[in-house]
Each structure stands twice: as structure tokens, then as C-alpha cells.
Design an enzyme around this catalytic site. Structure first.
Site, PDB file in Angstrom:
ATOM      1  N   CYS A  95      -4.996  12.762  12.669  1.00 28.24           N
ATOM      2  CA  CYS A  95      -5.435  11.190  12.381  1.00 28.24           C
ATOM      3  C   CYS A  95      -5.497  10.736  13.423  1.00 28.24           C
ATOM      4  O   CYS A  95      -5.515  10.921  14.509  1.00 28.24           O
ATOM      5  CB  CYS A  95      -4.577  10.900  11.119  1.00 28.24           C
ATOM      6  N   ASP A 112       4.716   0.746  12.641  1.00 24.15           N
ATOM      7  CA  ASP A 112       3.759  -0.055  11.235  1.00 24.15           C
ATOM      8  C   ASP A 112       3.120  -1.174  12.214  1.00 24.15           C
ATOM      9  O   ASP A 112       2.419  -2.489  11.841  1.00 24.15           O
ATOM     10  CB  ASP A 112       3.657  -0.231  10.281  1.00 24.15           C
ATOM     11  N   LYS A 154       0.640  -1.210   0.010  1.00 22.40           N
ATOM     12  CA  LYS A 154      -0.105   0.074  -0.538  1.00 22.40           C
ATOM     13  C   LYS A 154       0.749   1.176   0.174  1.00 22.40           C
ATOM     14  O   LYS A 154       0.336   2.142  -0.995  1.00 22.40           O
ATOM     15  CB  LYS A 154      -0.696   0.465   1.159  1.00 22.40           C
ATOM     16  N   ASN A 155       1.893   1.546   0.779  1.00 22.59           N
ATOM     17  CA  ASN A 155       2.788   2.092   0.914  1.00 22.59           C
ATOM     18  C   ASN A 155       3.312   2.950  -0.354  1.00 22.59           C
ATOM     19  O   ASN A 155       4.192   3.705  -0.299  1.00 22.59           O
ATOM     20  CB  ASN A 155       3.556   3.066   2.510  1.00 22.59           C
ATOM     21  N   ARG A 171      -7.955  -0.887   4.504  1.00 19.02           N
ATOM     22  CA  ARG A 171      -8.204   0.326   4.250  1.00 19.02           C
ATOM     23  C   ARG A 171      -5.909  -0.428   3.599  1.00 19.02           C
ATOM     24  O   ARG A 171      -5.068   0.363   2.999  1.00 19.02           O
ATOM     25  CB  ARG A 171      -7.035   1.537   5.242  1.00 19.02           C
ATOM     26  N   ARG A 213      -0.634  14.731  12.904  1.00 19.84           N
ATOM     27  CA  ARG A 213       0.200  14.297  12.092  1.00 19.84           C
ATOM     28  C   ARG A 213       1.000  15.495  10.686  1.00 19.84           C
ATOM     29  O   ARG A 213       0.367  16.136   9.757  1.00 19.84           O
ATOM     30  CB  ARG A 213      -0.813  13.779  10.675  1.00 19.84           C
TER      31      ARG A 213
HETATM   32  N1  EPU Z   1       6.045  14.857  10.722  1.00 15.93           N
HETATM   33  C1  EPU Z   1       6.740  15.709  11.138  1.00 15.93           C
HETATM   34  N2  EPU Z   1       6.610  16.526  10.236  1.00 15.93           N
HETATM   35  C2  EPU Z   1       6.904  16.049   8.840  1.00 15.93           C
HETATM   36  C3  EPU Z   1       6.533  15.058   8.561  1.00 15.93           C
HETATM   37  C4  EPU Z   1       5.923  13.977   9.234  1.00 15.93           C
HETATM   38  O1  EPU Z   1       6.915  16.289  12.622  1.00 15.93           O
HETATM   39  O2  EPU Z   1       6.306  16.931   7.934  1.00 15.93           O
HETATM   40  C5  EPU Z   1       6.000  13.494  11.409  1.00 15.93           C
HETATM   41  C6  EPU Z   1       5.050  12.582  12.070  1.00 15.93           C
HETATM   42  O3  EPU Z   1       3.817  13.171  12.195  1.00 15.93           O
HETATM   43  C7  EPU Z   1       5.602  10.954  12.067  1.00 15.93           C
HETATM   44  C8  EPU Z   1       6.684  11.225  12.197  1.00 15.93           C
HETATM   45  O4  EPU Z   1       6.982  12.347  11.650  1.00 15.93           O
HETATM   46  O5  EPU Z   1       5.334  11.667  14.298  1.00 15.93           O
HETATM   47  C9  EPU Z   1       7.165  10.097  10.739  1.00 15.93           C
HETATM   48  O6  EPU Z   1       6.362  10.472   9.892  1.00 15.93           O
HETATM   49  P1  EPU Z   1       6.306  10.628   8.307  1.00 15.93           P
HETATM   50  O7  EPU Z   1       6.390  11.169   7.323  1.00 15.93           O
HETATM   51  O8  EPU Z   1       7.812   9.351   7.931  1.00 15.93           O
HETATM   52  O9  EPU Z   1       5.177   9.030   8.254  1.00 15.93           O
HETATM   53  P2  EPU Z   1       4.656   9.421   6.863  1.00 15.93           P
HETATM   54  O10 EPU Z   1       3.937   9.653   5.429  1.00 15.93           O
HETATM   55  O11 EPU Z   1       3.398   9.569   7.276  1.00 15.93           O
HETATM   56  C10 EPU Z   1       4.540   6.807   6.429  1.00 15.93           C
HETATM   57  C11 EPU Z   1       3.238   5.726   6.402  1.00 15.93           C
HETATM   58  C12 EPU Z   1       2.806   4.955   7.757  1.00 15.93           C
HETATM   59  C13 EPU Z   1       3.744   5.022   8.183  1.00 15.93           C
HETATM   60  C14 EPU Z   1       5.794   5.346   7.972  1.00 15.93           C
HETATM   61  C15 EPU Z   1       5.735   5.865   9.515  1.00 15.93           C
HETATM   62  C16 EPU Z   1       2.322   6.126   3.718  1.00 15.93           C
HETATM   63  C17 EPU Z   1       1.415   6.272   3.394  1.00 15.93           C
HETATM   64  N3  EPU Z   1       2.135   5.952   5.464  1.00 15.93           N
HETATM   65  O12 EPU Z   1       3.036   7.722   6.718  1.00 15.93           O
HETATM   66  O13 EPU Z   1       1.647   4.321   7.613  1.00 15.93           O
HETATM   67  O14 EPU Z   1       3.190   4.455   9.323  1.00 15.93           O
HETATM   68  O15 EPU Z   1       5.487   6.043   7.322  1.00 15.93           O
HETATM   69  O16 EPU Z   1       7.230   4.055   8.461  1.00 15.93           O
HETATM   70  O17 EPU Z   1       3.358   5.496   3.581  1.00 15.93           O
HETATM   71  C18 EPU Z   1       0.168   2.957   7.459  1.00 15.93           C
HETATM   72  O18 EPU Z   1       0.491   2.097   6.538  1.00 15.93           O
HETATM   73  O19 EPU Z   1      -0.372   2.007   8.721  1.00 15.93           O
HETATM   74  C19 EPU Z   1       0.714   4.007   7.812  1.00 15.93           C
HETATM   75  C20 EPU Z   1       0.253   4.844   8.764  1.00 15.93           C
END
Ligand code: EPU
Length: 417
Positions: A116, A305, A22-23, A397, A121
Site C-alpha cells: 500500500c 500514525d 477506525k482501527n 478513510r 505490507r
Molecule cells: N508486519 C509484517 N508481517 C505481518 C504483519 C505486519 O512484517 O504479518 C509488519 C508491517 O509491515 C509493519 C509492522 O509489521 O511494518 C507493523 O504492522 P502491524 O501489523 O502492527 O500494522 P497493521 O495491523 O497492518 C495497524 C493499523 C495501522 C497502524 C499500525 C501500527 C489498523 C486497521 N491499522 O496496521 O493504521 O499504523 O497498526 O500501529 O488497525 C492508519 O490508521 O493510518 C494505519 C495505517
């Protein structure tokens, strides 16, 4: 309301095939608008999050056709640059379209994603990366508006290795003038898959998998065919199901090194884990034991995850296992549901202490989020009696017909929609 009724305590036995990630597919669907040709994606999982991304592509004006696990996208006809609030709310990760829309049209308007189930986020790192590339960003009536007459290559130093911010930076930088260097980039396999796709449509991206990614901006846009990597979190979840229920299971179509930290943890718990080139065999026939602390970290650390499903697999392990959640603030919401099933878990801030109990009992429980929801499935498979899990939309999802998949290896699950 959809419910899973799981009659637990049945050992699992058989072979289970893992679907595409998915990711990985979500940012690649966003990237497909950078190709002005046709994209064909194979091994695309049939998930509600993927359907939400397809709706966004259609709204932007792309032609999309889905057939079983393949998706055809023709982005030549793209005419719009905004994603309305209703579509943004269907999937929080829609923010991944920001960099791609901006790079393609010079303007992107998205409603703000907000928090969320996992807590706040923020997208500050996404926005500073786009600003560094030359975008002007403003907020109006709950929308975020990004405009750029011209994007220019630059250095982007990410404060933490955010997966989404790395992807948005790669997407926007791939079409701008000059070279961009992203430091402290996320190293997840999904980033590598995005690089592979971008290079297939003519971009020049190097370094994914390491913490420095270089993007040489260029004008490109050819047709491409791409196969999505297997879902390492779904693979981890099925292994945790086998550990919880007991039995012998082979998970196929996986990349074992992508989930090494999870298989190491399962081995330490007392499961026999044998990895092949594209499969992982697990045998869980003895009493499980507690393991040393599981600390979630960005890849190649233990994935956040996989924390909820592994926690569920530890509920009957002898001794106390400590979990430390470092990525998301609110990732223990499944704990109160697991406690309803007889689990002994104490949470203090980022730390959860799980002490093994002799048995788990069935209970009506509610999914709180995607991975938290699936942890209830893992626990229910190891519990005595029939558990009822509601709010399945969370699980849908990220898991393609989880009831069907687990029933094929001996689980007793009835889904009522
Ligand atoms: N963060 C910030 N500022 C930003 C971006 C992120 O503070 O601008 C923080 C987030 O709040 C979080 C941390 O940094 O505390 C890590 O967030 P990251 O950006 O790495 O996560 P993401 O891109 O929002 C993806 C996956 C998540 C997975 C995380 C970590 C996708 C679509 N989602 O999220 O997947 O947990 O990376 O590996 O790729 C899931 O599949 O259940 C899921 C939540």
C-alpha cells in the site's frame, strides 16, 4: 475531484468532539460474524473504510443497518466465506476478516492484499498464527485460501507485536478447541476494545493491554451492544492542528492516557496541555520549540500514525526536531508536499530532520496517504494564504468530515466535491 481550500493563519478556538476509533471498529466489525446473534455498535465513525467493511459483511450474507453513528449487524444469515478482489482493494485492512471467517466457517478465501502507500505490507505473521492453530493455507490465482477442519488452541509467538496479526490470532483462537496463548502481542488500546467486544459475545479472552493474551476457545455467539473507544489518532491530530494554527482548543470524548506520548511531545514544544477525565485542553500561544527525537514504536510508544501530524506541527518550531520512523518503510511521503509549503525537512532512510522555518506559505498539495494527507491539513492551518489539498479520499478513510469539524473551532476550510 474533491479539494480542501484552507485559509491558514487563523487561530483556533472552541471545543471539538472526537469520533470513534477506525482501527477499533474494523476488527470489531469482523468479529461480529463470530456472534450468531445481533450486534449493535455505537460510536461507529462514518468513514469510507467503515463503509468498505460493511460491504464485506453484506457480501458474506450478514444483514447490516447503519443509522447515524450506530450499526446493527445480524450475522446469523452469513453464507459466504470469500471476499472478492474488488472489495479487498477498497480497504487493505480487510485481511482482518481472515481469522473471523475461518473460525466461523472453516474456510476463508481472500485476494492477497499486496502493498500500500506505506510500503510492503506482508501478512506472514497472520498466516503463521493461523497455521499454528491448524489451518492449511495455499495460494491460487492471487487468492489466499485458508481451510481448517478443526482449529486447536496453541502457543503463538509473534515475531513483532503486529496489531493485525494479534487481532487475527484472537479472532481465530476464540472459537477453537483448547487454550491459545499469544506472546509478544500488540498492546494497543484497540486490542483491548476487541477483547471487550469478544467477551461480550461470549468468548473468553484475557490479558489485552499486556504482551500476553490468553484465549480460551469455546462455542459462543450471543447478541451484544458495544461502544467503540474514541480515536486516539484523530484526537492527536486535532491537538496538532491547534499547535500549528495557535489558539485554545478542548478536544472532548477522548481517553487522555491513550495519547500520552503525543500530549507529552506537544507540552515539550511549549504548548499548555491540561488533561481531564475525558478531555484534553491545549493552548498554543507562544513560539513553539523543537523537541528531543520522536521515535515511533508499538504502543505504548509514540504511534506511527501520529508521526505525520506532529511533524507538521513542528514545521515552525525553533530548532531541529528529529523523527525516527520504525514501523513503516514508506511513511515520509508527505515530506515532499510539506516542502512545497516552505518546510525545511531532510530525510535519510528512517530519519527525518525538521528545522523550524519562520513561516509557511500556501501551496497546492496532494495527499499521499491517510496520515500524510492530514499532516497537510495541519500545516495548511499554520500557513499564510489559501492552500489547496487534493486526493481527499485518503483523508476520508480516517477522519469524519474534517472540514466541518475544524470549521466549528474557527478554521476557514471550504470543501469542493
Ligand atoms: N508486519 C509484517 N508481517 C505481518 C504483519 C505486519 O512484517 O504479518 C509488519 C508491517 O509491515 C509493519 C509492522 O509489521 O511494518 C507493523 O504492522 P502491524 O501489523 O502492527 O500494522 P497493521 O495491523 O497492518 C495497524 C493499523 C495501522 C497502524 C499500525 C501500527 C489498523 C486497521 N491499522 O496496521 O493504521 O499504523 O497498526 O500501529 O488497525 C492508519 O490508521 O493510518 C494505519 C495505517
Amino acid at each position: 475531484m474533491s479539494i480542501l481550500r484552507i485559509n491558514g493563519g487563523k487561530a483556533l478556538d472552541g471545543v471539538i468532539q472526537v469520533h470513534g476509533s477506525k482501527n477499533s471498529v474494523l476488527p470489531i466489525l469482523a468479529a461480529s460474524i463470530l456472534s450468531q446473534g445481533e450486534t449493535v455498535i455505537h460510536n461507529c465513525p462514518d468513514l469510507t473504510d467503515v463503509n468498505a467493511a460493511v460491504k464485506i459483511l453484506e457480501r458474506l450474507g450478514c444483514k447490516v443497518r447503519k443509522e447515524q453513528n450506530s450499526v446493527w449487524i445480524d450475522s446469523k444469515t452469513m453464507i459466504k466465506c470469500d471476499i472478492p478482489d474488488s472489495l479487498m482493494r477498497e480497504m487493505r485492512s480487510s485481511v482482518i476478516f481472515l481469522g473471523a471467517i475461518l473460525a466461523r466457517t472453516g474456510e476463508a478465501i481472500l485476494s492477497l492484499p499486496g502493498g500500500c502507500e506505506l510500503g510492503p505490507r506482508p501478512i506472514d505473521m497472520h498466516l503463521s498464527a493461523l497455521k499454528a492453530l491448524g489451518a492449511e493455507i495455499s495460494e491460487q490465482n492471487g487468492n489466499i485460501i485458508c481451510r481448517a477442519r478443526e482449529l486447536k488452541g496453541c502457543r503463538i509467538d509473534l515475531a513483532t507485536p503486529s496489531v493485525g496479526a494479534t487481532e487475527n490470532s484472537m479472532l481465530a483462537a476464540s472459537r477453537c478447541r483448547g487454550t491459545t496463548v499469544i506472546t509478544n502481542a500488540a498492546r494497543e488500546p484497540e486490542i483491548w476494545d476487541l477483547q471487550r467486544y469478544l467477551n461480550k459475545i461470549g468468548a473468553r479472552v484475557y490479558g489485552a493491554g499486556s504482551s500476553i493474551i490468553t484465549v480460551e476457545g469455546c462455542n459462543f455467539g450471543c447478541s451484544a451492544e458495544h461502544r467503540i473507544i474514541p480515536d486516539r489518532i484523530v484526537s492527536s491530530t486535532y491537538l496538532c492542528c491547534a499547535a500549528s494554527a495557535g489558539g485554545r482548543v478542548k478536544v472532548t470524548g477522548v481517553v487522555p492516557r491513550h495519547l500520552q506520548t503525543v500530549t507529552d511531545a506537544l507540552s515539550a514544544m511549549g504548548c499548555t496541555v491540561i488533561t481531564g477525565d475525558n478531555d484534553i485542553y491545549i493552548r498554543a500561544e507562544n513560539k513553539l520549540k523543537a523537541i528531543r527525537p520522536i521515535i515511533t514504536r508499538p504502543y505504548p510508544g509514540f504511534p506511527t500514525d501520529a508521526q505525520p501530524p506532529l511533524m507538521a506541527a513542528c514545521l515552525k518550531a525553533e530548532g531541529t526536531t528529529v523523527f525516527v520512523e520504525n514501523i513503516f518503510q514508506n511513511r515520509y511521503r508527505h515530506v515532499s508536499e510539506l516542502i512545497r509549503m516552505g518546510a525545511d525537512i531532510r530525510v535519510e532512510g528512517r530519519v527525518a530532520m525538521v528545522t523550524g522555518v519562520k513561516k509557511l506559505c500556501s501551496a497546492p498539495v496532494t495527499s499521499t496517504d491517510l496520515r500524510g494527507g492530514v499532516s497537510l491539513v495541519v500545516a495548511a492551518l499554520g500557513a499564510e494564504g489559501v492552500s489547496e489539498i487534493s486526493a481527499l479520499w485518503h483523508i476520508d478513510r480516517g477522519y469524519e468530515r474534517i472540514d466541518k469539524a475544524l470549521n466549528s473551532i474557527g478554521a476557514e476550510i471550504i470543501r469542493t466535491d
